[in-house]
Motif scaffolding. Structure first.
Motif, mmCIF file in Angstrom:
data_model
loop_
_atom_site.group_PDB
_atom_site.id
_atom_site.type_symbol
_atom_site.label_atom_id
_atom_site.label_comp_id
_atom_site.label_asym_id
_atom_site.label_seq_id
_atom_site.Cartn_x
_atom_site.Cartn_y
_atom_site.Cartn_z
ATOM 1 N N ARG A 1 0.826 -1.214 0.000
ATOM 2 C CA ARG A 1 0.000 0.000 0.000
ATOM 3 C C ARG A 1 0.859 1.264 0.000
ATOM 4 O O ARG A 1 0.523 2.261 -0.648
ATOM 5 C CB ARG A 1 -0.939 -0.018 1.207
ATOM 6 N N GLN B 1 -11.439 1.920 -7.083
ATOM 7 C CA GLN B 1 -12.470 1.245 -6.293
ATOM 8 C C GLN B 1 -12.111 -0.217 -6.064
ATOM 9 O O GLN B 1 -12.314 -0.753 -4.970
ATOM 10 C CB GLN B 1 -13.823 1.368 -7.013
ATOM 11 N N LEU C 1 -9.320 -0.467 -3.392
ATOM 12 C CA LEU C 1 -9.742 -0.057 -2.052
ATOM 13 C C LEU C 1 -10.804 -0.968 -1.467
ATOM 14 O O LEU C 1 -11.073 -0.901 -0.263
ATOM 15 C CB LEU C 1 -10.278 1.386 -2.080
ATOM 16 N N ASN D 1 -5.957 -5.767 0.306
ATOM 17 C CA ASN D 1 -6.690 -5.882 1.565
ATOM 18 C C ASN D 1 -7.088 -7.310 1.896
ATOM 19 O O ASN D 1 -7.909 -7.535 2.782
ATOM 20 C CB ASN D 1 -7.952 -5.021 1.517
#
Length: 361
Positions: free
Chosen positions: A221, A336, A339, A346
């Motif tokens: 990240r 999008q 995230l 993630n």
């Protein structure tokens, strides 16, 4: 165009696992794929080149086909070397020197391509790999390459098709409009190329953080954040420089006032489209590194359809409005995806991609 991306993706993942044998094997099978594609392109160029040129140029331009055909057939001789060496680089080198004739231009170009391929082979050999070792991929390996190359091919094809469609619509608007469009789109392409190294950086370094022996989503990240910040700064600089040059120094490109007027109609749209492009390269490069290939191919195809519909009938500004929408849609879709809770940054890497266990030394 999909060959260097597939090579970067596969080799970078193997390097992240610190498996030099696997890296060499992947290089060998990808060299075979590149060389085989080059030979196929050579045969197609020599056998079907004149027919394709005749169909493309139309009956009104039949007089240019003999010269064009000779040029294409000479250039086609370099396809094996070009596609053998293109796997080591992001794009084909362009070092053309015109020697007064079409034939001279073609021969000088393929000479530069062969030399560039040889230099890349020598660079790879100096890193401890054998660039002349070619291995025929097994059915499973070919299927693995195809699973990466096919979505990348769809992605690249959609992108190229969109720019081609823009030029097609601009051509139908008259000589002044298409001249202005050619000036602006060439300038746009030059500026856009400055942001492509961000995508290559993400594809080269992200696999280490996603699938390497020391995986770290936090470092991934942070790398993406740095790339996006660099992309935003670069986007502002490039998107400001291009319109400023076209506005203040249009006579560099043309002395025709009507062409200049058409160019000035799209300056704001030029800025809007180019500003977000380097950031988009960073995001899409991360998706490619994470092998979220199905999403990126589907999103690019959707953006192509959206841009084709939005071009409307509003002259050159309509085409460039579609280009701005195309670039911003790519940006928001990629952002999008990254995230989202299911994104590659993630979630556990094993969910997205399951590399083989690294053997203990």
């Amino acid at each position: 165009m999909f060959l260097p991306i597939a090579t970067s993706n596969m080799v970078a993942t193997s390097l992240a696992k610190q498996d030099k044998y696997e890296v060499q094997h992947q290089i060998s099978i990808l060299l075979f794929v590149g060389f085989a594609c080059g030979v196929l392109m050579l045969l197609l160029t020599q056998v079907l080149g004149s027919w394709a040129l005749t169909a493309f140029s139309g009956p009104k331009n039949a007089h240019i086909v003999p010269a064009a055909s000779k040029y294409v057939q000479i250039r086609g001789l370099a396809w094996p070397a070009v596609l053998y060496g293109i796997g080591f680089s992001k794009r084909e080198p362009r070092h053309e020197r015109f020697l007064g004739t079409f034939e001279g231009a073609a021969w000088s170009t393929i000479a530069s391509q062969v030399i560039a391929a040889y230099m890349m082979i020598e660079a790879l050999n100096k890193k401890g790999y054998n660039a002349f070792a070619i291995s025929i991929p097994s059915p499973n390996e070919f299927s693995h390459i195809f699973s990466i190359a096919a979505p990348v091919f769809v992605t690249m094809f959609s992108k190229v098709a969109f720019y081609t469609l823009m030029t097609y619509f601009a051509t139908a608007m008259g000589a002044f409009t298409v001249a202005a469009h050619q000036v602006m789109i060439q300038m746009y392409g030059m500026c856009m190329a400055c942001g492509e190294p961000l995508s290559q950086t993400a594809q080269s370094f992200m696999p280490e953080f996603l699938y390497g022996t020391e995986r770290s989503s936090e470092k991934a990240r942070m790398l993406l954040k740095s790339l996006v910040i660099i992309g935003a700064i670069l986007g502002v600089l490039l998107a400001s420089a291009g319109p400023f040059i076209a506005w203040q120094f249009p006579y560099i490109f043309t002395s025709d006032l009507k062409v200049i007027q058409e160019m000035h109609k799209v300056l704001i749209l030029f800025f809007a489209a180019l500003f977000v492009t380097p950031c988009t390269h960073s995001l899409e490069g991360t998706l490619l590194a994470g092998r979220d290939l199905k999403f990126i191919s589907l999103s690019m195809t959707g953006c192509f359809c959206l841009g084709a519909l939005l071009r409307g009938g509003y002259g050159l500004p309509g085409c460039w409005c579609a280009l701005a929408a195309f670039q911003w849609a790519r940006f928001f879709l990629a952002l999008q995806r990254l995230l989202s809770p299911e994104g590659i940054l993630n979630s556990e890497p094993a969910v997205q991609f399951k590399p083989e266990e690294v053997k203990a030394a």
